[in-house]
Design a protein around this motif. Structure first.
Motif, mmCIF file in Angstrom:
data_model
loop_
_atom_site.group_PDB
_atom_site.id
_atom_site.type_symbol
_atom_site.label_atom_id
_atom_site.label_comp_id
_atom_site.label_asym_id
_atom_site.label_seq_id
_atom_site.Cartn_x
_atom_site.Cartn_y
_atom_site.Cartn_z
ATOM 1 N N GLU A 43 -31.563 17.395 -69.448
ATOM 2 C CA GLU A 43 -31.361 17.139 -70.881
ATOM 3 C C GLU A 43 -30.250 18.017 -71.448
ATOM 4 O OE1 GLU A 43 -34.368 18.000 -69.632
ATOM 5 O OE2 GLU A 43 -35.471 16.103 -69.730
ATOM 6 N N TYR A 44 -30.176 19.260 -70.981
ATOM 7 C CA TYR A 44 -29.131 20.175 -71.438
ATOM 8 C C TYR A 44 -27.751 19.683 -71.009
ATOM 9 C CZ TYR A 44 -26.782 24.594 -72.423
ATOM 10 O OH TYR A 44 -25.936 25.551 -72.930
ATOM 11 N N VAL A 45 -27.659 19.192 -69.783
ATOM 12 C CA VAL A 45 -26.381 18.673 -69.280
ATOM 13 C C VAL A 45 -25.961 17.444 -70.079
ATOM 14 C CG1 VAL A 45 -25.246 17.641 -67.276
ATOM 15 C CG2 VAL A 45 -26.741 19.619 -66.979
ATOM 16 N N ILE A 46 -26.890 16.571 -70.361
ATOM 17 C CA ILE A 46 -26.575 15.365 -71.133
ATOM 18 C C ILE A 46 -26.165 15.730 -72.558
ATOM 19 C CG2 ILE A 46 -27.577 13.280 -72.148
ATOM 20 C CD1 ILE A 46 -29.176 12.989 -69.545
ATOM 21 N N ALA A 47 -26.848 16.691 -73.168
ATOM 22 C CA ALA A 47 -26.487 17.121 -74.520
ATOM 23 C C ALA A 47 -25.107 17.783 -74.531
ATOM 24 C CB ALA A 47 -27.539 18.068 -75.076
ATOM 25 N N SER A 48 -24.788 18.543 -73.492
ATOM 26 C CA SER A 48 -23.463 19.164 -73.400
ATOM 27 C C SER A 48 -22.374 18.109 -73.259
ATOM 28 C CB SER A 48 -23.406 20.125 -72.216
ATOM 29 O OG SER A 48 -24.355 21.142 -72.366
ATOM 30 N N TYR A 49 -22.630 17.124 -72.416
ATOM 31 C CA TYR A 49 -21.679 16.030 -72.252
ATOM 32 C C TYR A 49 -21.535 15.253 -73.561
ATOM 33 C CZ TYR A 49 -19.549 11.736 -70.579
ATOM 34 O OH TYR A 49 -18.718 10.668 -70.427
ATOM 35 N N ASN A 50 -22.643 15.062 -74.253
ATOM 36 C CA ASN A 50 -22.618 14.374 -75.539
ATOM 37 C C ASN A 50 -21.739 15.128 -76.538
ATOM 38 O OD1 ASN A 50 -23.290 12.453 -77.424
ATOM 39 N ND2 ASN A 50 -25.199 13.459 -78.012
ATOM 40 N N LEU A 51 -21.858 16.451 -76.564
ATOM 41 C CA LEU A 51 -21.001 17.239 -77.458
ATOM 42 C C LEU A 51 -19.526 17.116 -77.084
ATOM 43 C CD1 LEU A 51 -22.868 20.555 -78.265
ATOM 44 C CD2 LEU A 51 -22.251 18.700 -79.796
ATOM 45 N N LEU A 52 -19.236 17.032 -75.799
ATOM 46 C CA LEU A 52 -17.855 16.854 -75.361
ATOM 47 C C LEU A 52 -17.293 15.522 -75.864
ATOM 48 C CD1 LEU A 52 -15.439 17.751 -73.576
ATOM 49 C CD2 LEU A 52 -16.527 16.461 -71.733
ATOM 50 N N VAL A 53 -18.056 14.462 -75.711
ATOM 51 C CA VAL A 53 -17.616 13.146 -76.170
ATOM 52 C C VAL A 53 -17.468 13.122 -77.685
ATOM 53 C CG1 VAL A 53 -18.297 10.718 -76.302
ATOM 54 C CG2 VAL A 53 -18.551 11.951 -74.159
ATOM 55 N N ILE A 54 -18.406 13.733 -78.395
ATOM 56 C CA ILE A 54 -18.332 13.781 -79.860
ATOM 57 C C ILE A 54 -17.110 14.573 -80.306
ATOM 58 C CG2 ILE A 54 -19.483 14.779 -81.878
ATOM 59 C CD1 ILE A 54 -22.129 13.832 -80.631
ATOM 60 N N THR A 55 -16.792 15.657 -79.602
ATOM 61 C CA THR A 55 -15.603 16.444 -79.939
ATOM 62 C C THR A 55 -14.331 15.616 -79.758
ATOM 63 O OG1 THR A 55 -16.752 18.453 -79.244
ATOM 64 C CG2 THR A 55 -14.356 18.574 -79.427
ATOM 65 N N ILE A 56 -14.277 14.816 -78.708
ATOM 66 C CA ILE A 56 -13.111 13.957 -78.490
ATOM 67 C C ILE A 56 -13.002 12.922 -79.608
ATOM 68 C CG2 ILE A 56 -12.155 12.182 -76.961
ATOM 69 C CD1 ILE A 56 -13.322 13.847 -74.620
ATOM 70 N N PHE A 57 -14.139 12.333 -80.000
ATOM 71 C CA PHE A 57 -14.111 11.363 -81.094
ATOM 72 C C PHE A 57 -13.696 12.012 -82.409
ATOM 73 C CE2 PHE A 57 -16.618 8.303 -78.562
ATOM 74 C CZ PHE A 57 -15.910 7.159 -78.880
ATOM 75 N N ILE A 58 -14.138 13.244 -82.663
ATOM 76 C CA ILE A 58 -13.745 13.948 -83.886
ATOM 77 C C ILE A 58 -12.243 14.205 -83.885
ATOM 78 C CG2 ILE A 58 -13.944 16.154 -85.103
ATOM 79 C CD1 ILE A 58 -16.936 16.088 -84.457
ATOM 80 N N ALA A 59 -11.687 14.540 -82.730
ATOM 81 C CA ALA A 59 -10.237 14.740 -82.637
ATOM 82 C C ALA A 59 -9.485 13.441 -82.921
ATOM 83 C CB ALA A 59 -9.869 15.279 -81.259
ATOM 84 N N ILE A 60 -9.982 12.328 -82.403
ATOM 85 C CA ILE A 60 -9.342 11.029 -82.652
ATOM 86 C C ILE A 60 -9.447 10.661 -84.132
ATOM 87 C CG2 ILE A 60 -9.519 8.556 -82.182
ATOM 88 C CD1 ILE A 60 -10.335 9.344 -79.303
ATOM 89 N N ILE A 61 -10.610 10.893 -84.739
ATOM 90 C CA ILE A 61 -10.782 10.599 -86.156
ATOM 91 C C ILE A 61 -9.882 11.504 -86.995
ATOM 92 C CG2 ILE A 61 -12.437 10.755 -88.067
ATOM 93 C CD1 ILE A 61 -14.585 9.809 -86.044
ATOM 94 N N GLY A 62 -9.753 12.767 -86.593
ATOM 95 C CA GLY A 62 -8.845 13.679 -87.295
ATOM 96 C C GLY A 62 -7.404 13.232 -87.208
ATOM 97 N N LEU A 63 -6.987 12.755 -86.049
ATOM 98 C CA LEU A 63 -5.621 12.224 -85.898
ATOM 99 C C LEU A 63 -5.429 11.008 -86.781
ATOM 100 C CD1 LEU A 63 -2.885 12.245 -84.390
ATOM 101 C CD2 LEU A 63 -3.959 10.757 -82.689
ATOM 102 N N PHE A 64 -6.425 10.141 -86.815
ATOM 103 C CA PHE A 64 -6.352 8.954 -87.655
ATOM 104 C C PHE A 64 -6.224 9.344 -89.122
ATOM 105 C CE2 PHE A 64 -8.251 5.612 -90.191
ATOM 106 C CZ PHE A 64 -7.627 4.485 -89.713
ATOM 107 N N ARG A 65 -7.048 10.301 -89.566
ATOM 108 C CA ARG A 65 -6.974 10.761 -90.961
ATOM 109 C C ARG A 65 -5.616 11.393 -91.271
ATOM 110 N NH1 ARG A 65 -11.213 9.124 -94.221
ATOM 111 N NH2 ARG A 65 -13.105 9.116 -92.979
ATOM 112 N N TYR A 66 -5.073 12.123 -90.319
ATOM 113 C CA TYR A 66 -3.777 12.769 -90.517
ATOM 114 C C TYR A 66 -2.661 11.723 -90.649
ATOM 115 C CZ TYR A 66 0.405 15.498 -89.539
ATOM 116 O OH TYR A 66 1.640 16.060 -89.616
ATOM 117 N N LYS A 67 -2.668 10.742 -89.790
ATOM 118 C CA LYS A 67 -1.605 9.736 -89.795
ATOM 119 C C LYS A 67 -1.742 8.746 -90.951
ATOM 120 C CE LYS A 67 0.818 10.526 -86.054
ATOM 121 N NZ LYS A 67 2.261 10.680 -86.031
ATOM 122 N N CYS A 68 -2.984 8.405 -91.328
ATOM 123 C CA CYS A 68 -3.171 7.374 -92.336
ATOM 124 C C CYS A 68 -3.486 7.947 -93.719
ATOM 125 C CB CYS A 68 -4.323 6.441 -91.911
ATOM 126 S SG CYS A 68 -3.952 5.530 -90.410
ATOM 127 N N GLY A 69 -3.737 9.232 -93.797
ATOM 128 C CA GLY A 69 -4.126 9.820 -95.076
ATOM 129 C C GLY A 69 -2.961 10.126 -95.912
#
Length: 69
Positions: A43-69
């Protein structure tokens, strides 16, 4: 019509807002679950991987906000 890729992507701003709400909610829930997980367990490994994926999505959303904002 010389429409750039960002012009086309910025048209989907409402979808990105919904995605960002979903990603932040899943991130908060994952962070709240860490105190209850045993280090080294599956469960810890899956939660860690989940945080990694969420961090990547946050970076993509941040790039989107930067370019379109």
């Amino acid at each position: 019509m010389s429409e750039s890729v960002w012009d086309r992507l910025c048209a989907y701003e409402f979808v990105v807002k919904i995605l960002s709400i979903l990603v932040f909610t899943l991130g908060v829930l994952t962070l709240f679950s860490f105190p209850y997980l045993e280090r080294g367990s599956a469960e810890y490994v899956i939660a860690s991987y989940n945080l990694l994926v969420i961090t990547i999505f946050i970076a993509i959303i941040g790039l989107f906000r930067y370019k379109c904002g």
